[in-house]
Design a protein around this motif. Structure first.
Motif, PDB file in Angstrom:
ATOM      1  N   PRO A 263       0.829  -1.212   0.000  1.00  0.00           N
ATOM      2  CA  PRO A 263       0.000   0.000   0.000  1.00  0.00           C
ATOM      3  C   PRO A 263       0.870   1.271   0.000  1.00  0.00           C
ATOM      4  O   PRO A 263       0.381   2.353  -0.296  1.00  0.00           O
ATOM      5  N   GLU A 264       2.148   1.113   0.295  1.00  0.00           N
ATOM      6  CA  GLU A 264       3.064   2.258   0.306  1.00  0.00           C
ATOM      7  C   GLU A 264       3.544   2.557  -1.108  1.00  0.00           C
ATOM      8  O   GLU A 264       3.564   1.691  -1.970  1.00  0.00           O
ATOM      9  N   MET A 265       3.974   3.806  -1.316  1.00  0.00           N
ATOM     10  CA  MET A 265       4.571   4.189  -2.587  1.00  0.00           C
ATOM     11  C   MET A 265       6.080   3.975  -2.459  1.00  0.00           C
ATOM     12  O   MET A 265       6.744   4.678  -1.711  1.00  0.00           O
ATOM     13  N   ILE A 266       6.603   2.993  -3.154  1.00  0.00           N
ATOM     14  CA  ILE A 266       8.016   2.655  -3.103  1.00  0.00           C
ATOM     15  C   ILE A 266       8.644   3.038  -4.435  1.00  0.00           C
ATOM     16  O   ILE A 266       8.174   2.618  -5.498  1.00  0.00           O
ATOM     17  N   ALA A 267       9.701   3.842  -4.379  1.00  0.00           N
ATOM     18  CA  ALA A 267      10.339   4.337  -5.600  1.00  0.00           C
ATOM     19  C   ALA A 267      11.070   3.214  -6.330  1.00  0.00           C
ATOM     20  O   ALA A 267      11.861   2.481  -5.746  1.00  0.00           O
ATOM     21  N   VAL A 268      10.777   3.119  -7.626  1.00  0.00           N
ATOM     22  CA  VAL A 268      11.423   2.135  -8.493  1.00  0.00           C
ATOM     23  C   VAL A 268      11.890   2.872  -9.742  1.00  0.00           C
ATOM     24  O   VAL A 268      11.207   3.769 -10.237  1.00  0.00           O
ATOM     25  N   LYS A 269      13.062   2.468 -10.236  1.00  0.00           N
ATOM     26  CA  LYS A 269      13.594   3.095 -11.446  1.00  0.00           C
ATOM     27  C   LYS A 269      13.963   2.053 -12.484  1.00  0.00           C
ATOM     28  O   LYS A 269      14.332   0.926 -12.152  1.00  0.00           O
ATOM     29  N   LEU A 270      13.850   2.457 -13.734  1.00  0.00           N
ATOM     30  CA  LEU A 270      14.277   1.671 -14.876  1.00  0.00           C
ATOM     31  C   LEU A 270      15.265   2.529 -15.636  1.00  0.00           C
ATOM     32  O   LEU A 270      14.894   3.589 -16.164  1.00  0.00           O
ATOM     33  N   GLU A 271      16.517   2.115 -15.635  1.00  0.00           N
ATOM     34  CA  GLU A 271      17.578   2.870 -16.314  1.00  0.00           C
ATOM     35  C   GLU A 271      17.589   4.332 -15.880  1.00  0.00           C
ATOM     36  O   GLU A 271      17.694   5.246 -16.692  1.00  0.00           O
ATOM     37  N   GLY A 272      17.399   4.548 -14.566  1.00  0.00           N
ATOM     38  CA  GLY A 272      17.462   5.886 -14.001  1.00  0.00           C
ATOM     39  C   GLY A 272      16.176   6.688 -14.077  1.00  0.00           C
ATOM     40  O   GLY A 272      16.094   7.777 -13.534  1.00  0.00           O
ATOM     41  N   LYS A 273      15.162   6.155 -14.742  1.00  0.00           N
ATOM     42  CA  LYS A 273      13.881   6.863 -14.875  1.00  0.00           C
ATOM     43  C   LYS A 273      12.870   6.286 -13.892  1.00  0.00           C
ATOM     44  O   LYS A 273      12.765   5.065 -13.753  1.00  0.00           O
ATOM     45  N   PRO A 274      12.092   7.149 -13.229  1.00  0.00           N
ATOM     46  CA  PRO A 274      11.082   6.626 -12.300  1.00  0.00           C
ATOM     47  C   PRO A 274       9.974   5.891 -13.043  1.00  0.00           C
ATOM     48  O   PRO A 274       9.540   6.329 -14.114  1.00  0.00           O
ATOM     49  N   VAL A 275       9.561   4.756 -12.475  1.00  0.00           N
ATOM     50  CA  VAL A 275       8.480   3.964 -13.059  1.00  0.00           C
ATOM     51  C   VAL A 275       7.540   3.488 -11.962  1.00  0.00           C
ATOM     52  O   VAL A 275       7.893   3.459 -10.784  1.00  0.00           O
ATOM     53  N   TRP A 276       6.319   3.131 -12.379  1.00  0.00           N
ATOM     54  CA  TRP A 276       5.326   2.511 -11.503  1.00  0.00           C
ATOM     55  C   TRP A 276       5.106   1.103 -12.004  1.00  0.00           C
ATOM     56  O   TRP A 276       4.875   0.900 -13.188  1.00  0.00           O
ATOM     57  N   ILE A 277       5.153   0.148 -11.107  1.00  0.00           N
ATOM     58  CA  ILE A 277       4.901  -1.238 -11.498  1.00  0.00           C
ATOM     59  C   ILE A 277       3.395  -1.439 -11.628  1.00  0.00           C
ATOM     60  O   ILE A 277       2.645  -1.182 -10.695  1.00  0.00           O
TER      61      ILE A 277
END
Length: 59
Positions: free
Chosen positions: A13-27
């Motif tokens: 339920p938390e917003m956890i920061a994820v990146k793909l090649e340095g760009k922010p993404v949402w799973i």
């Protein structure tokens, strides 16, 4: 990142920061069996990619 962690982030339920090649993404979806995830790149809901989970980084 491994598939189980990607699934945990997706289910959280938390917003956890994820990146793909340095760009922010949402799973948006995790396919644990195949090691793939569908992600939204940035804030554009139409900009989605299906990528190998090991390309994702938790930040």
């Amino acid at each position: 990142m491994d598939a189980q962690r990607a699934k945990a982030i997706f289910d959280s339920p938390e917003m956890i920061a994820v990146k793909l090649e340095g760009k922010p993404v949402w799973i948006e979806h995790v396919d644990v069996d195949n090691g793939m995830a569908t992600v939204q790149v940035g804030s554009d809901p139409l900009d989605t990619q299906t990528v190998k989970i090991d390309r994702l980084e938790e930040k």
